[in-house]
Design a protein around this motif. Structure first.
Motif, mmCIF file in Angstrom:
data_model
loop_
_atom_site.group_PDB
_atom_site.id
_atom_site.type_symbol
_atom_site.label_atom_id
_atom_site.label_comp_id
_atom_site.label_asym_id
_atom_site.label_seq_id
_atom_site.Cartn_x
_atom_site.Cartn_y
_atom_site.Cartn_z
ATOM 1 N N ILE A 80 -11.386 1.430 -12.769
ATOM 2 C CA ILE A 80 -11.594 0.424 -11.719
ATOM 3 C C ILE A 80 -10.260 -0.179 -11.304
ATOM 4 C CG2 ILE A 80 -12.673 -1.798 -11.171
ATOM 5 C CD1 ILE A 80 -14.689 0.442 -11.412
ATOM 6 N N ALA A 81 -9.415 -0.517 -12.308
ATOM 7 C CA ALA A 81 -8.098 -1.109 -12.007
ATOM 8 C C ALA A 81 -7.250 -0.150 -11.179
ATOM 9 C CB ALA A 81 -7.384 -1.475 -13.305
ATOM 10 N N ASP A 82 -7.293 1.142 -11.538
ATOM 11 C CA ASP A 82 -6.549 2.157 -10.784
ATOM 12 C C ASP A 82 -7.048 2.242 -9.347
ATOM 13 O OD1 ASP A 82 -4.927 2.815 -12.884
ATOM 14 O OD2 ASP A 82 -6.000 4.649 -13.445
ATOM 15 N N ARG A 83 -8.370 2.187 -9.190
ATOM 16 C CA ARG A 83 -8.956 2.310 -7.855
ATOM 17 C C ARG A 83 -8.578 1.109 -6.978
ATOM 18 N NH1 ARG A 83 -13.217 4.713 -4.885
ATOM 19 N NH2 ARG A 83 -12.805 3.921 -2.791
ATOM 20 N N ILE A 84 -8.570 -0.081 -7.584
ATOM 21 C CA ILE A 84 -8.190 -1.290 -6.834
ATOM 22 C C ILE A 84 -6.750 -1.173 -6.344
ATOM 23 C CG2 ILE A 84 -7.713 -3.776 -7.065
ATOM 24 C CD1 ILE A 84 -10.182 -3.844 -8.990
ATOM 25 N N PHE A 85 -5.849 -0.686 -7.234
ATOM 26 C CA PHE A 85 -4.452 -0.541 -6.826
ATOM 27 C C PHE A 85 -4.306 0.565 -5.774
ATOM 28 C CE2 PHE A 85 0.061 0.764 -7.559
ATOM 29 C CZ PHE A 85 0.625 -0.413 -7.075
ATOM 30 N N ASP A 86 -5.108 1.630 -5.904
ATOM 31 C CA ASP A 86 -5.127 2.678 -4.870
ATOM 32 C C ASP A 86 -5.467 2.078 -3.504
ATOM 33 O OD1 ASP A 86 -4.485 4.729 -6.530
ATOM 34 O OD2 ASP A 86 -6.524 5.516 -6.741
ATOM 35 N N ASP A 87 -6.448 1.162 -3.479
ATOM 36 C CA ASP A 87 -6.849 0.522 -2.220
ATOM 37 C C ASP A 87 -5.694 -0.281 -1.619
ATOM 38 O OD1 ASP A 87 -9.333 1.613 -2.500
ATOM 39 O OD2 ASP A 87 -10.312 -0.226 -3.183
ATOM 40 N N ILE A 88 -4.953 -0.980 -2.488
ATOM 41 C CA ILE A 88 -3.796 -1.755 -2.016
ATOM 42 C C ILE A 88 -2.767 -0.824 -1.379
ATOM 43 C CG2 ILE A 88 -1.808 -3.144 -2.758
ATOM 44 C CD1 ILE A 88 -3.702 -4.284 -4.975
ATOM 45 N N LEU A 89 -2.446 0.281 -2.075
ATOM 46 C CA LEU A 89 -1.469 1.239 -1.548
ATOM 47 C C LEU A 89 -1.968 1.845 -0.234
ATOM 48 C CD1 LEU A 89 -0.525 3.059 -4.893
ATOM 49 C CD2 LEU A 89 0.924 1.483 -3.609
ATOM 50 N N MET A 90 -3.242 2.194 -0.192
ATOM 51 C CA MET A 90 -3.823 2.798 1.007
ATOM 52 C C MET A 90 -3.745 1.836 2.197
ATOM 53 S SD MET A 90 -7.610 4.525 1.313
ATOM 54 C CE MET A 90 -8.454 3.012 0.846
ATOM 55 N N ASN A 91 -4.059 0.562 1.954
ATOM 56 C CA ASN A 91 -4.020 -0.435 3.029
ATOM 57 C C ASN A 91 -2.616 -0.667 3.561
ATOM 58 O OD1 ASN A 91 -6.779 -0.877 3.047
ATOM 59 N ND2 ASN A 91 -6.683 -2.489 1.497
ATOM 60 N N GLU A 92 -1.603 -0.394 2.724
ATOM 61 C CA GLU A 92 -0.207 -0.546 3.164
ATOM 62 C C GLU A 92 0.382 0.768 3.669
ATOM 63 O OE1 GLU A 92 1.203 -3.375 3.600
ATOM 64 O OE2 GLU A 92 -0.505 -4.437 2.722
ATOM 65 N N GLY A 93 -0.459 1.792 3.798
ATOM 66 C CA GLY A 93 -0.003 3.074 4.330
ATOM 67 C C GLY A 93 0.840 3.890 3.368
ATOM 68 N N VAL A 94 0.701 3.618 2.070
ATOM 69 C CA VAL A 94 1.492 4.354 1.074
ATOM 70 C C VAL A 94 0.723 5.596 0.634
ATOM 71 C CG1 VAL A 94 2.635 4.234 -1.185
ATOM 72 C CG2 VAL A 94 2.488 2.180 0.251
ATOM 73 N N THR A 95 1.380 6.752 0.693
ATOM 74 C CA THR A 95 0.770 8.005 0.229
ATOM 75 C C THR A 95 0.950 8.107 -1.283
ATOM 76 O OG1 THR A 95 1.372 9.058 2.319
ATOM 77 C CG2 THR A 95 0.760 10.514 0.505
ATOM 78 N N THR A 96 -0.158 8.375 -1.994
ATOM 79 C CA THR A 96 -0.079 8.448 -3.458
ATOM 80 C C THR A 96 0.041 9.901 -3.927
ATOM 81 O OG1 THR A 96 -2.494 8.381 -3.512
ATOM 82 C CG2 THR A 96 -1.329 6.313 -3.913
ATOM 83 N N HIS A 97 0.858 10.095 -4.960
ATOM 84 C CA HIS A 97 1.039 11.413 -5.581
ATOM 85 C C HIS A 97 0.851 11.220 -7.083
ATOM 86 C CE1 HIS A 97 3.175 12.922 -1.886
ATOM 87 N NE2 HIS A 97 3.453 11.635 -1.796
ATOM 88 N N TYR A 98 -0.269 11.691 -7.616
ATOM 89 C CA TYR A 98 -0.525 11.535 -9.050
ATOM 90 C C TYR A 98 -0.310 12.859 -9.773
ATOM 91 C CZ TYR A 98 -2.351 6.967 -7.869
ATOM 92 O OH TYR A 98 -2.468 5.683 -7.414
#
Length: 321
Positions: A80-98
């Protein structure tokens, strides 16, 4: 004026480490804000490039971090914590690479994230023609990336933090120092810790926006657990005890342990992140005494019957040279 195109690349483990420091150890007592950081970057690049900030545009931003697959995560609250931070990154237009990391003999290994970041940063910078590439990292392993980009005429800004604090559990001073070689190779090295602590008047608003404002809580923080009591029982320092978390505050908490609740500090965690803990959660720990003769919990970790461990990368010593 000519547009200055900016690309930002995060070493995710490093960013999390720095954010934890400001949340738990620094007087700011707050986490770093992605949007505030992007705003700061645009103004900082404008100043270095000697253009108006409206001509500096953040074209692309990328966040890299190792991650366990969902089935291997011992605590599902972390998902859940990871998903919440993913949402923050997504809202700021940051592309995630895991980067996939796996358990090996009960230990979690994370290798290759820095190489992947370097390759993606180099390729993306050339493809999208960034004028300035901003790197949020401290490791000397990124020096070849900076040199390669310099050879292509790309300016590189490195945001680095140097800080130290005393681990209350061990009394040891823990240091994080940005690689001198990395700062030397960068076109625009930025000592973020100095910017934040010097409180430069013309940048005060920008610096303040680097931090997420604390939410006001509607309950009395001090009432739940009461004062830390002196020891009443003789505990075996080698024994592993189990109980549940009674209450959590900002960087510390109390574990239910009659007759008094046991204090623990975030540096007393053996694994994982303090902000992933939840009240009522089962934990295991050892009991020791602090310098005032009070019982405290150390080596605290979530009770995990399967014994899967996740070890965070440490940012100290190896970056001092």
């Amino acid at each position: 004026g000519k547009l200055v195109r900016i690309g930002v690349f995060y070493d995710g483990n490093y960013f999390a480490h720095v954010s934890n420091y400001y949340n738990y150890e620094h007087e700011r007592n707050a986490r770093l804000s992605i949007s505030g950081l992007h705003d700061f970057i645009k103004h900082q690049v404008a100043e270095e490039e000697n253009v108006e900030s409206k001509y500096c545009q953040l074209i692309d931003s990328h966040y890299f971090r190792g991650r366990l697959n969902a089935y291997e995560v011992p605590d599902k609250g972390k998902l859940i914590a990871d998903r919440i931070f993913d949402d923050i990154l997504m809202n700021e237009g940051v592309t995630t690479h895991y980067f996939p990391i796996r358990s090996r003999d009960g230990r979690i290994e994370e290798k290759g994230v820095d190489i992947w970041l370097s390759l993606e940063a180099y390729e993306t910078t050339l493809h999208k023609k960034f004028d300035v590439m901003v790197l949020i990292a401290c490791d000397g392993d990124y020096v070849p990336l900076v040199r390669k980009l310099n050879a292509q005429g790309v300016r590189v800004m490195v945001l680095g933090w140097d800080f130290s604090y005393t681990d209350e559990r061990t009394g040891r001073v823990r240091k994080t120092v940005t690689s001198v070689d990395l700062l030397r190779e960068a076109t625009y090295p930025v000592a973020m810790h100095q910017m934040i602590d010097n409180k430069v008047s013309n940048k005060e608003a920008l610096i303040n926006r680097l931090f997420i404002p604390k939410e006001k809580k509607m309950y009395n923080n001090n009432a739940a657990a009461g004062p830390i009591q002196k020891r009443s029982y003789d505990y075996n320092p080698d024994e592993v005890y189990q109980s549940t978390i009674h209450s959590l505050k900002n960087g510390y908490g109390f574990i239910y342990m009659p007759p008094n609740n046991l204090y623990f500090h975030w540096t007393g965690l053996e694994e994982g992140e303090f902000n992933e803990l939840q009240e009522g959660e089962e934990v295991e720990f050892n009991i020791a005494q602090n310098e005032r003769g009070q019982d405290i919990a150390i080596n605290v970790k979530k009770h995990d019957p399967e014994g899967v461990e996740y070890e965070e990368e440490e940012y100290e010593d190896e970056f001092v040279e």
